[in-house]
Design an enzyme around this catalytic site. Structure first.
Site, PDB file in Angstrom:
ATOM      1  N   LYS A 137      46.722  39.592  39.153  1.00 25.19           N
ATOM      2  CA  LYS A 137      47.865  40.320  39.686  1.00 25.19           C
ATOM      3  C   LYS A 137      47.602  40.715  41.132  1.00 25.19           C
ATOM      4  CE  LYS A 137      50.156  44.676  38.932  1.00 25.19           C
ATOM      5  NZ  LYS A 137      51.507  44.198  39.180  1.00 25.19           N
ATOM      6  N   LYS A 162      40.896  32.752  40.062  1.00 28.98           N
ATOM      7  CA  LYS A 162      41.460  32.960  38.740  1.00 28.98           C
ATOM      8  C   LYS A 162      42.786  33.704  38.878  1.00 28.98           C
ATOM      9  CE  LYS A 162      39.632  37.267  36.953  1.00 28.98           C
ATOM     10  NZ  LYS A 162      38.933  37.905  35.865  1.00 28.98           N
ATOM     11  N   LYS A 207      33.740  48.358  44.121  1.00 30.49           N
ATOM     12  CA  LYS A 207      34.790  49.371  44.325  1.00 30.49           C
ATOM     13  C   LYS A 207      34.552  50.145  45.612  1.00 30.49           C
ATOM     14  CE  LYS A 207      37.603  48.419  41.250  1.00 30.49           C
ATOM     15  NZ  LYS A 207      37.348  48.346  39.822  1.00 30.49           N
TER      16      LYS A 207
END
Ligand code: TRP
Ligand code: SF4
Length: 324
Positions: A195, A192, A112
């Protein structure tokens, strides 16, 4: 007492068929055997959102997806994380028994930091502590998650061990239960389905939209013309057939090798299978979408039931920590 299951997902946008085939179906199945608690983790979502304007809509959409898929509010507790503020209190207590060094080495935190260097907020560091609070507030023992969440679960276990050893045994050490599903590849075949990568098929699409979406997928690059023999083993459409059309994989492989089937036809077949598998779900989702009050009531009632358990645990924790 039946073993308790807890899991959650962040409301970050529309769910795709990979989420459906993996996590959601798994949650639904577990209801038959366990005492399940499922949570829409809106506070966790805040750690990666700078603009929160879509949050209410995303929470509602996720609730529709889960309910339409078969999360049964008669069997399970289904609620929104922030509706049970006790979790935030427990999170704060747990933060005092969690060494900062444990949190700074969590791989998802490091990721992150790379993805959002301009927004390395305090909540990101405490992310796994909040997850721990989610789970142990209900003394859950089983946590169905994807592989990406395993480091968090490991940390949860460490925090639990530390709490139990400092303040006497209080919480069971929860175990991760890996969602058993084939890796659903993205339409680009490289990664994979995700979104964020823009290679997904949303479950709530219409049948026509699903066909159009599948048509955009890459296939065997060696098949430039209709008569070129194909290599199903390198084709992501073929991999998707494995999951959505398991009865026909051998036939398709053979027809692809011998160029009896073209990619357009093969994709159409896949899209039809996906549509068939999702038909009932979509029907139920459309009905639920006309009843926003029902959905809101389910979540309110879920939070009330969750809070009864949460308050009890919190009382116990405060007693052990000498806060009362
Ligand atoms: N962090 C999880 C995810 O991104 C979501 C989550 C929040 C969760 N709290 C949880 C998962 C507790 C399992 C248990 O997928
Ligand atoms: Fe892939 Fe099907 Fe085309 Fe073969 S026919 S390359 S399996 S899409």
């Amino acid at each position: 007492m039946t073993t308790r299951v807890f899991s959650g997902a962040r409301p970050t946008g529309r769910q795709h068929i990979g989420n459906y085939a993996g996590a959601i179906q798994n949650y639904v199945k577990l209801q038959a055997e366990y005492d399940c608690i499922y949570c829409i983790a809106d506070v966790h979502a805040l750690t990666t959102l700078e603009d929160t304007s879509k949050l209410p809509e995303n929470i509602y959409e996720l609730a529709l997806d889960w309910l339409a898929a078969g999360i049964d509010p008669e069997k399970s507790i289904f609620f929104v994380q922030s509706h049970v503020p006790e979790v935030l209190e427990l999170h704060t207590y747990l933060s005092t028994v969690t060494p900062l060094s444990w949190l700074l080495r969590v791989p998802t935190f490091k990721e992150k930091v790379k993805i959002q260097p301009h927004n390395v907020n305090y909540g990101l560091v405490g992310y796994p502590v909040l997850m721990t609070a989610d789970i142990i507030l209900y003394k859950a023992e089983v946590v169905p998650v994807g592989e990406d969440q395993l480091p968090h679960l490991e940390l949860t276990r460490e925090i639990v061990r530390r709490f139990n050893s400092v303040f006497s045994p209080t919480f069971p050490e929860p175990e991760a239960k890996l969602t058993t599903f084939p890796l659903i590849v993205g339409l680009d075949g490289k990664e994979k389905m995700s979104k964020q990568l823009g290679n997904d098929i949303e479950i709530a699409l219409s049948p026509e939209e699903t066909i159009a979406r599948v048509m955009t997928a890459t296939t065997d690059p060696a098949r430039r013309y209709r008569n070129d023999p194909g290599h199903p083993e390198v084709c992501n459409i073929y991999r998707l057939h494995h999951y959505f059309n398991p009865g026909q994989t051998n036939t398709i492989a053979e027809q692809c090798h011998t160029a009896k089937i073209g990619c357009v036809e093969c994709k159409r077949l896949l899209a039809e299978k996906i549509n068939a598998m999702l038909a009932l779900f979509r029907e139920r989702r459309a009905v639920l979408a006309t009843k926003p009050k029902y959905v809101a009531d389910v979540l309110t009632e879920g939070a009330e039931r969750a809070r009864v358990i949460a308050r009890k645990t919190l009382g116990e924790v405060k007693l052990k920590m000498k806060l009362i």
